[in-house]
Design a protein around this motif. Sequence first.
Motif, PDB file in Angstrom:
ATOM      1  N   VAL A   1      -3.612   3.114  -0.105  1.00  0.00           N
ATOM      2  CA  VAL A   1      -2.905   4.285  -0.636  1.00  0.00           C
ATOM      3  C   VAL A   1      -1.856   3.857  -1.650  1.00  0.00           C
ATOM      4  O   VAL A   1      -1.712   4.449  -2.729  1.00  0.00           O
ATOM      5  CB  VAL A   1      -2.260   5.091   0.516  1.00  0.00           C
ATOM      6  CG1 VAL A   1      -1.268   6.112  -0.034  1.00  0.00           C
ATOM      7  CG2 VAL A   1      -3.333   5.794   1.330  1.00  0.00           C
ATOM      8  N   ARG A   2      -1.095   2.818  -1.321  1.00  0.00           N
ATOM      9  CA  ARG A   2      -0.068   2.341  -2.248  1.00  0.00           C
ATOM     10  C   ARG A   2      -0.694   1.827  -3.542  1.00  0.00           C
ATOM     11  O   ARG A   2      -0.189   2.087  -4.640  1.00  0.00           O
ATOM     12  CB  ARG A   2       0.761   1.239  -1.583  1.00  0.00           C
ATOM     13  CG  ARG A   2       1.660   1.757  -0.479  1.00  0.00           C
ATOM     14  CD  ARG A   2       2.431   0.628   0.206  1.00  0.00           C
ATOM     15  NE  ARG A   2       3.237   1.139   1.305  1.00  0.00           N
ATOM     16  CZ  ARG A   2       4.464   1.610   1.169  1.00  0.00           C
ATOM     17  NH1 ARG A   2       5.021   1.649  -0.027  1.00  0.00           N
ATOM     18  NH2 ARG A   2       5.138   2.057   2.205  1.00  0.00           N
ATOM     19  N   SER A   3      -1.801   1.080  -3.417  1.00  0.00           N
ATOM     20  CA  SER A   3      -2.479   0.571  -4.613  1.00  0.00           C
ATOM     21  C   SER A   3      -2.995   1.713  -5.468  1.00  0.00           C
ATOM     22  O   SER A   3      -2.902   1.684  -6.698  1.00  0.00           O
ATOM     23  CB  SER A   3      -3.640  -0.343  -4.208  1.00  0.00           C
ATOM     24  OG  SER A   3      -3.171  -1.461  -3.502  1.00  0.00           O
ATOM     25  N   HIS A   4      -3.532   2.755  -4.814  1.00  0.00           N
ATOM     26  CA  HIS A   4      -4.074   3.910  -5.536  1.00  0.00           C
ATOM     27  C   HIS A   4      -2.996   4.597  -6.358  1.00  0.00           C
ATOM     28  O   HIS A   4      -3.175   4.877  -7.546  1.00  0.00           O
ATOM     29  CB  HIS A   4      -4.680   4.888  -4.542  1.00  0.00           C
ATOM     30  CG  HIS A   4      -5.071   6.207  -5.141  1.00  0.00           C
ATOM     31  ND1 HIS A   4      -6.113   6.340  -6.026  1.00  0.00           N
ATOM     32  CD2 HIS A   4      -4.544   7.444  -4.999  1.00  0.00           C
ATOM     33  CE1 HIS A   4      -6.216   7.602  -6.393  1.00  0.00           C
ATOM     34  NE2 HIS A   4      -5.277   8.292  -5.795  1.00  0.00           N
ATOM     35  N   HIS A   5      -1.851   4.855  -5.738  1.00  0.00           N
ATOM     36  CA  HIS A   5      -0.783   5.590  -6.426  1.00  0.00           C
ATOM     37  C   HIS A   5      -0.068   4.716  -7.450  1.00  0.00           C
ATOM     38  O   HIS A   5       0.272   5.178  -8.544  1.00  0.00           O
ATOM     39  CB  HIS A   5       0.216   6.142  -5.407  1.00  0.00           C
ATOM     40  CG  HIS A   5      -0.303   7.312  -4.640  1.00  0.00           C
ATOM     41  ND1 HIS A   5      -0.332   8.584  -5.150  1.00  0.00           N
ATOM     42  CD2 HIS A   5      -0.834   7.406  -3.396  1.00  0.00           C
ATOM     43  CE1 HIS A   5      -0.848   9.413  -4.255  1.00  0.00           C
ATOM     44  NE2 HIS A   5      -1.161   8.720  -3.182  1.00  0.00           N
ATOM     45  N   GLU A   6       0.155   3.449  -7.103  1.00  0.00           N
ATOM     46  CA  GLU A   6       0.924   2.588  -7.996  1.00  0.00           C
ATOM     47  C   GLU A   6       0.108   2.138  -9.205  1.00  0.00           C
ATOM     48  O   GLU A   6       0.619   2.065 -10.318  1.00  0.00           O
ATOM     49  CB  GLU A   6       1.440   1.381  -7.218  1.00  0.00           C
ATOM     50  CG  GLU A   6       2.502   1.756  -6.194  1.00  0.00           C
ATOM     51  CD  GLU A   6       2.920   0.572  -5.338  1.00  0.00           C
ATOM     52  OE1 GLU A   6       2.449  -0.550  -5.639  1.00  0.00           O
ATOM     53  OE2 GLU A   6       3.703   0.762  -4.387  1.00  0.00           O
ATOM     54  N   SER A   7      -1.193   1.850  -9.008  1.00  0.00           N
ATOM     55  CA  SER A   7      -2.013   1.378 -10.121  1.00  0.00           C
ATOM     56  C   SER A   7      -2.273   2.472 -11.141  1.00  0.00           C
ATOM     57  O   SER A   7      -2.406   2.214 -12.334  1.00  0.00           O
ATOM     58  CB  SER A   7      -3.348   0.831  -9.603  1.00  0.00           C
ATOM     59  OG  SER A   7      -4.113   1.860  -8.992  1.00  0.00           O
ATOM     60  N   GLN A   8      -2.363   3.718 -10.676  1.00  0.00           N
ATOM     61  CA  GLN A   8      -2.619   4.834 -11.584  1.00  0.00           C
ATOM     62  C   GLN A   8      -1.343   5.542 -12.011  1.00  0.00           C
ATOM     63  O   GLN A   8      -1.388   6.499 -12.781  1.00  0.00           O
ATOM     64  CB  GLN A   8      -3.561   5.849 -10.917  1.00  0.00           C
ATOM     65  CG  GLN A   8      -4.913   5.280 -10.557  1.00  0.00           C
ATOM     66  CD  GLN A   8      -5.843   6.351 -10.004  1.00  0.00           C
ATOM     67  OE1 GLN A   8      -5.677   7.538 -10.257  1.00  0.00           O
ATOM     68  NE2 GLN A   8      -6.831   5.935  -9.255  1.00  0.00           N
ATOM     69  N   GLY A   9      -0.222   5.084 -11.473  1.00  0.00           N
ATOM     70  CA  GLY A   9       1.033   5.771 -11.774  1.00  0.00           C
ATOM     71  C   GLY A   9       1.005   7.201 -11.273  1.00  0.00           C
ATOM     72  O   GLY A   9       1.605   8.104 -11.861  1.00  0.00           O
TER      73      GLY A   9
END
Length: 323
Positions: free
Chosen positions: A305-313
């Motif tokens: 979840v963190r990677s999803h939100h952080e990578s896509q801003g």
Amino acid sequence: MEKEGLEEKNNLLNLSVVIPLYNEEENILALYQKLKETLNNLHRSYEMIWVNDGSADDSLILLKKIRQHDRTVRIISFRRNFGQTAALSAGFDHARGEIIITIDADLQNDPEDIAKLLEKMNEGYDLVSGWRYARKEPFFTRRLPSRAANWLISHVSKVKLHDYGCTLKAYRREVIKTLSLYGEMHRFIPALASIRGISFAEIKVQHSPRSKGKSKYGISRTIRVLLDLFTVKFLLSFSTRPMQIFGLVGVISSVLGFGIGLYLSIIRLFFNQGIAGRPLLLLAILLIILGFQFISLGLLGEMMVRSHHESQGKPIYVIKEIF
């Protein structure tokens, strides 16, 4: 970027009507004529997007003939049958309307009800759903399973609608363009969109019995919808906090396992009873292992979840207005 945004804005229409279809050659012409008359009477700019979902009959041929003399008609044709969710998703992706209407191609929805949907949207709603109040279908094979599914979906999603299965709906562009659909998710759009804090309403619409062609719905579809409901519940409640579901199950399982293990240890140490052949010992070990596995799944889910939100801003909130 500003130029592209301006060009997109200039290309926008008032309405896009998305019509998914599969083997509906007998209904296409009659539906087109009714839609054309209805949309012309609305005096708004519009387009009709017909999504041919891999039809094996002459549906595509008829659509191409219509397209030759009517440029408001657009056609998207799939290589094979992908299902209604995929067909609607393709229509949404290519729609240029500020408001997007969906309607079935079997003539069971009445195009005249589009005006009622738009009238309700003018009250400020983001989504207006049709309610087939007097359905003209068999009770035990269609209406009864549908009522049960609608009640269950409303109860699980907390979005109270009488008729999730009615394709006749109206959406604001900014609502539908941000959703990703798969499986049988098209009927859950109101529930999925509720994550973003939309306002929705439901109005009664007409429903006619199918007079031509063959229905593509069956009891197996109801089962698939119920399975997708588990996904919707997870997305609504735990999509940004997976540890709260996997971790909870893991903790409960681990506590039960340790409790059983403690009980077995006590009777072995203080009461000198053998425990090697007891099924409870295997159950305790299994529960402890499952507990650690669920907690690990929760941690992995949190990382994804963190990677999803952080990578896509991508923020975990949706802003409606800033004053």
